[in-house]
Design an enzyme around this catalytic site. Structure first.
Site, mmCIF file in Angstrom:
data_model
loop_
_atom_site.group_PDB
_atom_site.id
_atom_site.type_symbol
_atom_site.label_atom_id
_atom_site.label_comp_id
_atom_site.label_asym_id
_atom_site.label_seq_id
_atom_site.Cartn_x
_atom_site.Cartn_y
_atom_site.Cartn_z
ATOM 1 N N SER A 84 0.476 1.254 -2.295
ATOM 2 C CA SER A 84 0.495 1.607 -0.877
ATOM 3 C C SER A 84 1.312 2.876 -0.663
ATOM 4 O O SER A 84 2.299 3.109 -1.367
ATOM 5 C CB SER A 84 1.131 0.455 -0.099
ATOM 6 O OG SER A 84 1.393 0.859 1.216
ATOM 7 N N TYR A 104 8.018 -5.409 0.866
ATOM 8 C CA TYR A 104 6.679 -4.975 0.439
ATOM 9 C C TYR A 104 6.729 -3.505 -0.031
ATOM 10 O O TYR A 104 6.178 -3.150 -1.075
ATOM 11 C CB TYR A 104 5.722 -5.143 1.616
ATOM 12 C CG TYR A 104 4.302 -4.742 1.345
ATOM 13 C CD1 TYR A 104 3.440 -5.604 0.658
ATOM 14 C CD2 TYR A 104 3.798 -3.516 1.783
ATOM 15 C CE1 TYR A 104 2.120 -5.244 0.412
ATOM 16 C CE2 TYR A 104 2.491 -3.151 1.545
ATOM 17 C CZ TYR A 104 1.650 -4.017 0.862
ATOM 18 O OH TYR A 104 0.340 -3.647 0.619
HETATM 19 P P1 NDP Z 1 -5.604 -10.151 1.278
HETATM 20 O O1 NDP Z 1 -4.417 -10.925 1.727
HETATM 21 O O2 NDP Z 1 -6.905 -10.335 1.943
HETATM 22 O O3 NDP Z 1 -5.845 -10.365 -0.287
HETATM 23 C C1 NDP Z 1 -4.799 -10.543 -1.188
HETATM 24 C C2 NDP Z 1 -5.373 -11.282 -2.360
HETATM 25 O O4 NDP Z 1 -4.334 -11.458 -3.351
HETATM 26 C C3 NDP Z 1 -5.868 -12.702 -1.992
HETATM 27 O O5 NDP Z 1 -7.049 -12.955 -2.710
HETATM 28 C C4 NDP Z 1 -4.734 -13.579 -2.499
HETATM 29 O O6 NDP Z 1 -5.124 -14.894 -2.820
HETATM 30 C C5 NDP Z 1 -4.363 -12.800 -3.752
HETATM 31 N N1 NDP Z 1 -3.100 -13.259 -4.337
HETATM 32 C C6 NDP Z 1 -1.888 -13.364 -3.763
HETATM 33 N N2 NDP Z 1 -1.006 -13.868 -4.647
HETATM 34 C C7 NDP Z 1 -1.671 -14.078 -5.812
HETATM 35 C C8 NDP Z 1 -1.330 -14.585 -7.076
HETATM 36 N N3 NDP Z 1 -0.104 -15.029 -7.352
HETATM 37 N N4 NDP Z 1 -2.274 -14.633 -8.033
HETATM 38 C C9 NDP Z 1 -3.534 -14.221 -7.790
HETATM 39 N N5 NDP Z 1 -3.939 -13.755 -6.600
HETATM 40 C C10 NDP Z 1 -3.008 -13.692 -5.621
HETATM 41 O O7 NDP Z 1 -5.137 -8.641 1.366
HETATM 42 P P2 NDP Z 1 -5.825 -7.224 1.047
HETATM 43 O O8 NDP Z 1 -7.202 -7.391 0.584
HETATM 44 O O9 NDP Z 1 -5.531 -6.372 2.206
HETATM 45 O O10 NDP Z 1 -4.890 -6.733 -0.139
HETATM 46 C C11 NDP Z 1 -5.340 -6.404 -1.421
HETATM 47 C C12 NDP Z 1 -4.346 -5.443 -2.055
HETATM 48 O O11 NDP Z 1 -4.310 -4.232 -1.285
HETATM 49 C C13 NDP Z 1 -2.905 -5.952 -2.074
HETATM 50 O O12 NDP Z 1 -2.290 -5.582 -3.298
HETATM 51 C C14 NDP Z 1 -2.259 -5.207 -0.924
HETATM 52 O O13 NDP Z 1 -0.871 -5.082 -1.099
HETATM 53 C C15 NDP Z 1 -2.974 -3.882 -1.014
HETATM 54 N N6 NDP Z 1 -2.915 -3.088 0.221
HETATM 55 C C16 NDP Z 1 -3.492 -3.546 1.362
HETATM 56 C C17 NDP Z 1 -3.427 -2.783 2.517
HETATM 57 C C18 NDP Z 1 -4.061 -3.214 3.790
HETATM 58 O O14 NDP Z 1 -3.953 -2.475 4.793
HETATM 59 N N7 NDP Z 1 -4.747 -4.351 3.840
HETATM 60 C C19 NDP Z 1 -2.718 -1.487 2.531
HETATM 61 C C20 NDP Z 1 -2.159 -1.097 1.281
HETATM 62 C C21 NDP Z 1 -2.267 -1.871 0.155
HETATM 63 P P3 NDP Z 1 -5.138 -16.078 -1.700
HETATM 64 O O15 NDP Z 1 -6.402 -15.889 -0.910
HETATM 65 O O16 NDP Z 1 -5.135 -17.320 -2.542
HETATM 66 O O17 NDP Z 1 -3.909 -15.903 -0.877
#
Ligand code: NDP
Length: 314
Positions: free
Chosen positions: A173, A233
């Site tokens: 990010s 974060y």
């Molecule tokens: P979501 O919350 O929709 O997705 C996050 C995913 O990570 C979910 O599938 C979640 O699983 C999974 N997850 C969390 N912990 C674990 C774990 N221990 N093992 C395996 N999977 C895990 O968020 P986003 O799609 O927005 O985020 C995806 C990535 O993008 C992240 O790394 C986030 O930090 C990054 N990001 C997002 C931004 C945004 O604006 N959305 C901006 C910048 C970066 P579960 O469904 O079981 O919780």
């Protein structure tokens, strides 16, 4: 009068339009280094940006392993894509659980032998809106930083030796930026240490996050010069950015034919569960740069940070 916010919105919208156009241009035969035997793994792919990256990579003809920490949810997500004709497989993977990582590696070894692309997308954030709590700092740092490192370390021996190189893409990010107008880090010593790529090591990154967690524990973090919004974060993503540079440096020492290229990117502010669907772009647009990086025909790019298909400063 046009304000700077309006100007940057205009710029962003224009770039997103350009990218939508770029996405419609098919890869030519000489750019396409992959086949249907090329295997990509995406962590945390049951929803959001991860799910979209699986869909887009499978759309380009790769075999994609959709992983999720929740088996039922993951199976359902994979089913949606399989029913759409995509070559998508599923396996459970919790990046916080060493036995789950081991299990996943054993399964990959047995079923696919090796992989070509690893996208580290799984992540957590507990701050939505304007509030800023550090209550879940341990979980945020453990998942986003240590979990990402652990799966990378486990998967490197399973990455294919091939002339085009294997690829690691870390979803980070801009909140973890060290420099520039938008950097929220005030701690000059931390900035100097993490910026100095020549002397940067994994230990330095570990020490930095440990120091942050110690200050959280002691209740002194507010005077520590850390970002004051999305604090835990931002620190976690700062650490993954720095680790990507260390990793790329280490991996660049591998002989030709065994190269692995590691880069990271910011997807933008995306309408997903993580932002309470308050972002300003779709998961499809957010996934774009990650997919583009994973498929880059130019092999020499490593240790860089990207957004909207362009290199940006760490
Ligand atoms: P979501 O919350 O929709 O997705 C996050 C995913 O990570 C979910 O599938 C979640 O699983 C999974 N997850 C969390 N912990 C674990 C774990 N221990 N093992 C395996 N999977 C895990 O968020 P986003 O799609 O927005 O985020 C995806 C990535 O993008 C992240 O790394 C986030 O930090 C990054 N990001 C997002 C931004 C945004 O604006 N959305 C901006 C910048 C970066 P579960 O469904 O079981 O919780």
């Amino acid at each position: 009068m046009v304000g700077s916010k309006d100007k940057s919105k205009e710029k962003r919208d224009k770039r997103l339009q350009e990218i939508s156009l770029l996405r419609t241009i098919p890869y030519s035969d000489h750019q396409r280094w992959w086949t249907s035997e090329t295997v990509a793994v995406v962590t945390g792919a049951n929803r959001g940006i991860g799910f979209e990256m699986v869909r887009q990579l499978a759309g380009h003809g790769l075999t994609v392993i959709l992983t999720s920490r929740d088996e039922n949810v993951g199976v359902e997500a994979a089913k949606i894509l399989q029913e759409g004709g995509f070559n998508v497989d599923f396996h459970r993977l919790d990046i916080l659980d060493p036995s789950s990582i081991q299990d996943f590696c054993n399964w990959i070894k047995e079923k696919y032998e090796c992989i070509d692309v690893l996208i580290n997308n799984a992540g957590v954030n507990y701050n939505v809106g304007s509030g800023n709590s550090v209550e879940f700092s341990n979980m945020v740092i453990s998942t986003n930083y240590y979990g990402t490192k652990n799966i990378i370390t486990a998967m490197i021996p399973l990455m294919r030796h091939a002339s085009q190189g294997a690829r690691i893409v870390n979803v980070t990010s801009r909140l973890g930026r060290l420099k520039g107008r938008h950097s929220k880090l005030e701690n000059e010593a931390v900035r100097a240490k993490l910026m100095d790529v020549d002397s940067l090591t994994e230990e330095i990154v570990d020490e930095t996050v440990s120091e942050f967690l110690k200050q959280v524990e002691e209740g002194t973090w507010e005077s520590g010069g850390w970002p004051h919004s999305f604090t835990d974060y931002s620190v976690s993503k700062m650490a993954v950015n720095a680790y990507t540079r260390v990793l790329a440096k280490e991996l660049s020492e591998r002989p030709d034919g065994e190269k692995i290229y590691a880069n990271c990117f910011c997807p933008g502010w995306v309408k997903t569960a993580m932002t309470g669907y308050a972002g300003n772009i779709s998961a499809e647009d957010g996934a774009d740069t990650g997919v583009w990086l994973a498929l880059l025909p130019d092999q020499a790019i490593t240790g860089k940070f990207f957004a909207e298909r362009r290199e940006i400063n760490f």
